[in-house]
Design an enzyme around this catalytic site. Structure first.
Site, PDB file in Angstrom:
ATOM      1  N   HIS A 115     -19.387  90.429  58.661  1.00  0.00           N
ATOM      2  CA  HIS A 115     -18.486  90.081  57.569  1.00  0.00           C
ATOM      3  C   HIS A 115     -19.111  90.523  56.254  1.00  0.00           C
ATOM      4  O   HIS A 115     -20.326  90.412  56.078  1.00  0.00           O
ATOM      5  CB  HIS A 115     -18.240  88.570  57.509  1.00  0.00           C
ATOM      6  CG  HIS A 115     -17.536  88.174  56.250  1.00  0.00           C
ATOM      7  ND1 HIS A 115     -16.170  88.235  56.116  1.00  0.00           N
ATOM      8  CD2 HIS A 115     -18.017  87.787  55.031  1.00  0.00           C
ATOM      9  CE1 HIS A 115     -15.841  87.885  54.882  1.00  0.00           C
ATOM     10  NE2 HIS A 115     -16.943  87.612  54.202  1.00  0.00           N
ATOM     11  N   TYR A 171     -12.160  81.525  55.916  1.00  0.00           N
ATOM     12  CA  TYR A 171     -11.093  82.439  56.337  1.00  0.00           C
ATOM     13  C   TYR A 171      -9.701  81.933  55.946  1.00  0.00           C
ATOM     14  O   TYR A 171      -8.706  82.321  56.560  1.00  0.00           O
ATOM     15  CB  TYR A 171     -11.166  82.671  57.847  1.00  0.00           C
ATOM     16  CG  TYR A 171     -12.199  83.714  58.266  1.00  0.00           C
ATOM     17  CD1 TYR A 171     -12.232  84.984  57.672  1.00  0.00           C
ATOM     18  CD2 TYR A 171     -13.122  83.453  59.275  1.00  0.00           C
ATOM     19  CE1 TYR A 171     -13.163  85.940  58.057  1.00  0.00           C
ATOM     20  CE2 TYR A 171     -14.054  84.416  59.670  1.00  0.00           C
ATOM     21  CZ  TYR A 171     -14.067  85.655  59.055  1.00  0.00           C
ATOM     22  OH  TYR A 171     -14.976  86.609  59.448  1.00  0.00           O
ATOM     23  N   ASN A 173     -16.225  92.553  65.615  1.00  0.00           N
ATOM     24  CA  ASN A 173     -16.597  93.654  64.715  1.00  0.00           C
ATOM     25  C   ASN A 173     -17.887  93.402  63.934  1.00  0.00           C
ATOM     26  O   ASN A 173     -18.141  94.017  62.893  1.00  0.00           O
ATOM     27  CB  ASN A 173     -15.431  94.049  63.801  1.00  0.00           C
ATOM     28  CG  ASN A 173     -15.020  92.957  62.842  1.00  0.00           C
ATOM     29  OD1 ASN A 173     -15.610  91.880  62.812  1.00  0.00           O
ATOM     30  ND2 ASN A 173     -14.004  93.239  62.048  1.00  0.00           N
ATOM     31  N   LYS A 208     -22.129  88.438  62.550  1.00  0.00           N
ATOM     32  CA  LYS A 208     -21.283  87.507  63.307  1.00  0.00           C
ATOM     33  C   LYS A 208     -21.917  87.202  64.675  1.00  0.00           C
ATOM     34  O   LYS A 208     -22.878  87.864  65.087  1.00  0.00           O
ATOM     35  CB  LYS A 208     -19.886  88.130  63.455  1.00  0.00           C
ATOM     36  CG  LYS A 208     -19.135  88.264  62.112  1.00  0.00           C
ATOM     37  CD  LYS A 208     -17.786  88.959  62.315  1.00  0.00           C
ATOM     38  CE  LYS A 208     -16.957  88.984  61.046  1.00  0.00           C
ATOM     39  NZ  LYS A 208     -15.651  89.660  61.277  1.00  0.00           N
ATOM     40  N   GLU A 262     -17.305  82.977  48.454  1.00  0.00           N
ATOM     41  CA  GLU A 262     -17.961  82.858  49.762  1.00  0.00           C
ATOM     42  C   GLU A 262     -19.425  82.428  49.621  1.00  0.00           C
ATOM     43  O   GLU A 262     -19.915  81.628  50.420  1.00  0.00           O
ATOM     44  CB  GLU A 262     -17.836  84.195  50.506  1.00  0.00           C
ATOM     45  CG  GLU A 262     -16.376  84.483  50.873  1.00  0.00           C
ATOM     46  CD  GLU A 262     -16.125  85.903  51.368  1.00  0.00           C
ATOM     47  OE1 GLU A 262     -17.080  86.720  51.418  1.00  0.00           O
ATOM     48  OE2 GLU A 262     -14.957  86.196  51.701  1.00  0.00           O
TER      49      GLU A 262
HETATM   50  P1  DAT Z   1     -12.598  92.452  57.090  1.00  0.00           P
HETATM   51  O1  DAT Z   1     -13.496  91.633  57.971  1.00  0.00           O
HETATM   52  O2  DAT Z   1     -12.791  93.932  57.316  1.00  0.00           O
HETATM   53  O3  DAT Z   1     -12.677  92.070  55.636  1.00  0.00           O
HETATM   54  P2  DAT Z   1     -10.069  91.012  57.163  1.00  0.00           P
HETATM   55  O4  DAT Z   1     -10.586  90.202  56.031  1.00  0.00           O
HETATM   56  O5  DAT Z   1      -8.725  91.635  57.012  1.00  0.00           O
HETATM   57  O6  DAT Z   1     -11.099  92.174  57.571  1.00  0.00           O
HETATM   58  O7  DAT Z   1     -10.024  90.111  58.480  1.00  0.00           O
HETATM   59  C1  DAT Z   1     -11.068  89.198  58.756  1.00  0.00           C
HETATM   60  C2  DAT Z   1     -11.419  89.305  60.208  1.00  0.00           C
HETATM   61  O8  DAT Z   1     -10.289  88.895  60.997  1.00  0.00           O
HETATM   62  C3  DAT Z   1     -11.742  90.710  60.686  1.00  0.00           C
HETATM   63  O9  DAT Z   1     -13.095  91.050  60.478  1.00  0.00           O
HETATM   64  C4  DAT Z   1     -11.402  90.624  62.143  1.00  0.00           C
HETATM   65  C5  DAT Z   1     -10.204  89.677  62.159  1.00  0.00           C
HETATM   66  N1  DAT Z   1      -8.945  90.428  62.133  1.00  0.00           N
HETATM   67  C6  DAT Z   1      -8.361  91.007  61.058  1.00  0.00           C
HETATM   68  N2  DAT Z   1      -7.229  91.625  61.385  1.00  0.00           N
HETATM   69  C7  DAT Z   1      -7.084  91.434  62.718  1.00  0.00           C
HETATM   70  C8  DAT Z   1      -6.104  91.836  63.678  1.00  0.00           C
HETATM   71  N3  DAT Z   1      -5.031  92.542  63.327  1.00  0.00           N
HETATM   72  N4  DAT Z   1      -6.305  91.470  64.969  1.00  0.00           N
HETATM   73  C9  DAT Z   1      -7.382  90.747  65.331  1.00  0.00           C
HETATM   74  N5  DAT Z   1      -8.329  90.323  64.482  1.00  0.00           N
HETATM   75  C10 DAT Z   1      -8.182  90.661  63.198  1.00  0.00           C
HETATM   76 MG    MG Z   2     -12.159  90.273  54.722  1.00  0.00          MG
END
Ligand code: DAT
Ligand code: MG
Length: 151
Positions: A117, A51, A114, A11, A128
């Site tokens: 992805h 997303y 973080n 990212k 994706e």
């Molecule tokens: P991942 O990236 O571990 O698959 P995800 O698909 O649930 O996690 O969410 C996509 C991204 O969105 C994640 O990398 C960071 C952001 N995100 C997820 N939950 C969040 C939250 N509670 N607060 C802020 N950002 C969040």
């Molecule tokens: Mg995810």
């Protein structure tokens, strides 16, 4: 175990912090095979498609503006059980919960930055990969090291 392909991307924070090489090295060293790679700034409509599952959530707008805020290193990696293997190497979504030794656990501090992805299932991976790569951009080749990675 099945040979799978998975979609990963460093990212914008990972790119800006100069961690592309470090992150890619971990996957290469593990034994994953590079199938495709692209350095790009994601268009907003493409980010919203990628997303889409998070639309309507409180963090959605900031997630979209973050992911289009600078270049990302997008890639397709292949290997035995690659989706789960790569998710384990990434660590939990919140870097403060990610185990040391994982990418998020070693380099991140907050969920909104973080670093990486990775697809969460083979179905997500297929979706994706098709968003970010044309079929002809996925390279088929024999990697000789595979003879010493898989028995
Ligand atoms: P991942 O990236 O571990 O698959 P995800 O698909 O649930 O996690 O969410 C996509 C991204 O969105 C994640 O990398 C960071 C952001 N995100 C997820 N939950 C969040 C939250 N509670 N607060 C802020 N950002 C969040
Ligand atoms: Mg995810």
């Amino acid at each position: 175990m099945p040979i799978e392909q998975t979609y990963l991307m460093v990212k914008p924070d990972g790119v800006q912090r100069g961690l592309c090489g470090e992150i890619l090295s971990r996957f290469e060293n593990k034994g994953l095979k590079i199938v495709a790679m692209k350095f790009m700034v994601i268009r907003k409509d493409v980010a919203e498609n990628h997303y889409g599952e998070h639309k309507g959530k409180g963090f959605y707008d900031s997630l979209i503006s973050y992911i289009i805020s600078g270049p990302v290193l997008a890639m397709v990696l292949e290997g035995d059980n690659a989706v789960a293997v790569c998710r384990n190497m990434m660590g939990k979504t919140n870097p403060q919960d990610s185990a040391p030794g994982t990418i998020r656990g070693d380099f991140g501090m907050v969920t909104g930055m973080n670093l990486i992805h990775g697809s969460d299932s083979p179905a997500s991976a297929a979706r994706e990969i098709s968003i970010f790569f044309k079929p002809e951009e996925l390279i088929t080749y024999k990697r000789t090291a595979d003879d010493w990675i898989y028995e």
